[in-house]
Design a protein around this motif. Sequence first.
Motif, PDB file in Angstrom:
ATOM      1  N   GLU A   1      23.040  -0.088  -7.495  1.00  0.00           N
ATOM      2  CA  GLU A   1      24.312   0.644  -7.521  1.00  0.00           C
ATOM      3  C   GLU A   1      24.122   1.949  -8.264  1.00  0.00           C
ATOM      4  OE1 GLU A   1      27.434  -1.704  -9.377  1.00  0.00           O
ATOM      5  OE2 GLU A   1      27.016  -3.373  -8.025  1.00  0.00           O
TER       6      GLU A   1
ATOM      7  N   GLU B   1      21.128  -8.861   1.339  1.00  0.00           N
ATOM      8  CA  GLU B   1      19.863  -8.428   0.729  1.00  0.00           C
ATOM      9  C   GLU B   1      18.989  -9.645   0.452  1.00  0.00           C
ATOM     10  OE1 GLU B   1      20.821  -6.229  -2.840  1.00  0.00           O
ATOM     11  OE2 GLU B   1      21.125  -4.382  -1.698  1.00  0.00           O
ATOM     12  N   LYS B   2      17.693  -9.410   0.396  1.00  0.00           N
ATOM     13  CA  LYS B   2      16.766 -10.394  -0.135  1.00  0.00           C
ATOM     14  C   LYS B   2      17.207 -10.676  -1.578  1.00  0.00           C
ATOM     15  CE  LYS B   2      12.584 -12.423  -0.480  1.00  0.00           C
ATOM     16  NZ  LYS B   2      12.293 -13.590   0.375  1.00  0.00           N
TER      17      LYS B   2
ATOM     18  N   GLY C   1      28.746  -7.276  -9.808  1.00  0.00           N
ATOM     19  CA  GLY C   1      28.542  -8.711  -9.630  1.00  0.00           C
ATOM     20  C   GLY C   1      29.707  -9.451  -8.995  1.00  0.00           C
TER      21      GLY C   1
ATOM     22  N   LEU D   1      16.490 -11.386  -5.238  1.00  0.00           N
ATOM     23  CA  LEU D   1      15.394 -11.289  -6.211  1.00  0.00           C
ATOM     24  C   LEU D   1      15.679 -12.295  -7.325  1.00  0.00           C
ATOM     25  CD1 LEU D   1      15.101  -7.382  -6.335  1.00  0.00           C
ATOM     26  CD2 LEU D   1      13.837  -8.965  -4.877  1.00  0.00           C
TER      27      LEU D   1
ATOM     28  N   LYS E   1      26.651  -9.617  -0.402  1.00  0.00           N
ATOM     29  CA  LYS E   1      27.399  -8.799  -1.357  1.00  0.00           C
ATOM     30  C   LYS E   1      28.594  -8.132  -0.683  1.00  0.00           C
ATOM     31  CE  LYS E   1      23.525  -7.467  -4.375  1.00  0.00           C
ATOM     32  NZ  LYS E   1      22.758  -6.337  -4.942  1.00  0.00           N
TER      33      LYS E   1
END
Length: 448
Positions: free
Chosen positions: A287, A200-201, A165, A203, A158
């Motif tokens: 966020e 991040e992992k 997004g 999801l 990210k």
Amino acid sequence: MFEKVLIANRGEIALRINRACKEMGISTVAVHSTADADAMHVRLADESVCIGPPPASQSYLNIPQIIAACEITGAEAIHPGYGFLSENARFAEIVREHGITFIGPTPEHIRLMGDKIAAKQAVKEVGIPTVPGSDGAVTSDTEAARIANQIGYPVLIKASAGGGGRGMKVAEKPSDLMLALSTARSEAKAAFGDDAVYMEKYLQKPRHIEVQILADSFGKVLHLGERDCSLQRRHQKVWEEAGSPALNTAQREEIGAIVTKALEKIGYLGAGTIEFLFEEGHFYFIEMNTRLQVEHPVTEMITGIDIVREQIRVAAGSPLEMDQRDVVFSGHSIECRINAENPFTFQPSPGTITTFHAPGGLGVRFDSAMYDGYRIPPYYDSLAGKLIVHGKNRNECMMRLRRSLDELVVGGIETTIPLFQQLVREPDIHNGDYHIHWLEQYLSKHGA
Ligand code: MV4
């Protein structure tokens, strides 16, 4: 309390803010572009100032013109609404430097939450659960590979300056990682002038659940429960509910308590939303939004609290009058965003509204700046109205939504109404059984 407030926005949210001001005995100043001279927000305000030509960059984002409009009219405070200048920390700072009150959090809090890496670090430190991943920015390829192996694939890269997004890349397996990293970096650099990224992992099928909070300048923070905004297309929310069909009372109280305690520690002021992904019973912060949100009415419907009124009150230095135990959730609420768009391709459809009839009756609210003969200009976003319904429970709410969609008439342009008429009849929607990818999957099967 303020005597006069300037509303630095247009459309339905400018009407919403105008309504709160009128009920508080506050005079209002509308600002508008030349394209909006005939707009309803201009008609309903006490005064109006033209601030520039149609493009938002020259009007609704034109800071000197907005400050000048305040000085000319003697407005003491500015409500920024959502979008436009609402999360611009520099704007909030300039407003403050001119001795005008910004109705919102401090510039420092807006800036902190706009930096996604700093925001994640800050909320983690005050006890909010976050997604497993890098500790801050990913600075080298070897570090990235090490962290990805540790948390397990798939991982998500990210942009720190992103949000909503923009600038995200998934790496499904180790061989995808280097390309995902370099693509995310170069896209972030091009879009935001900042190539900082974090990991991040990933999801796979979470829900998007966000918690509404209100904070005063005396250190009191209240939560107003959650909204489920999982039905989205290309990061645009389409349908929002309060409460989430996926949460029970204990889960609501647990996340609410975590969030209020955290924001007390941060010293937050005003309204805000903490966004989470929710999967297998666990919340993961993504966020924080430091503004009033489009979907705030569903929270108002189940709490009876006027969020805009409270924003204005706390900005003026008044204390929140209720305590957490006074925030009582009653029934269920759903909002449908009525956009001037083709319902299946989402192509914008600006133009003249030739027929308009708003639905009514118990538990029905229609927030819109539309009127018969109104011409929707092509320069701004396509939100034309919000249908918000409330019922004693989710089932009553769904039945009321179905009948009010059938009452609503918007002629002359294409709208998203037919999409909602389909969705309200879908078994998964009826059962509240959906996640953040449900709508896009549905549209690829049923869309035009
Ligand atoms: C994610 C995710 C899966 N895993 N983070 C998209 C918007 C931005 N606010 C965060 N987003 C996501 N972050 C992890 N670790 C999936 C998304 C996401 C999403 C989130 C909320 C609502 C709709 C979404 C659609 C696609 C991806």
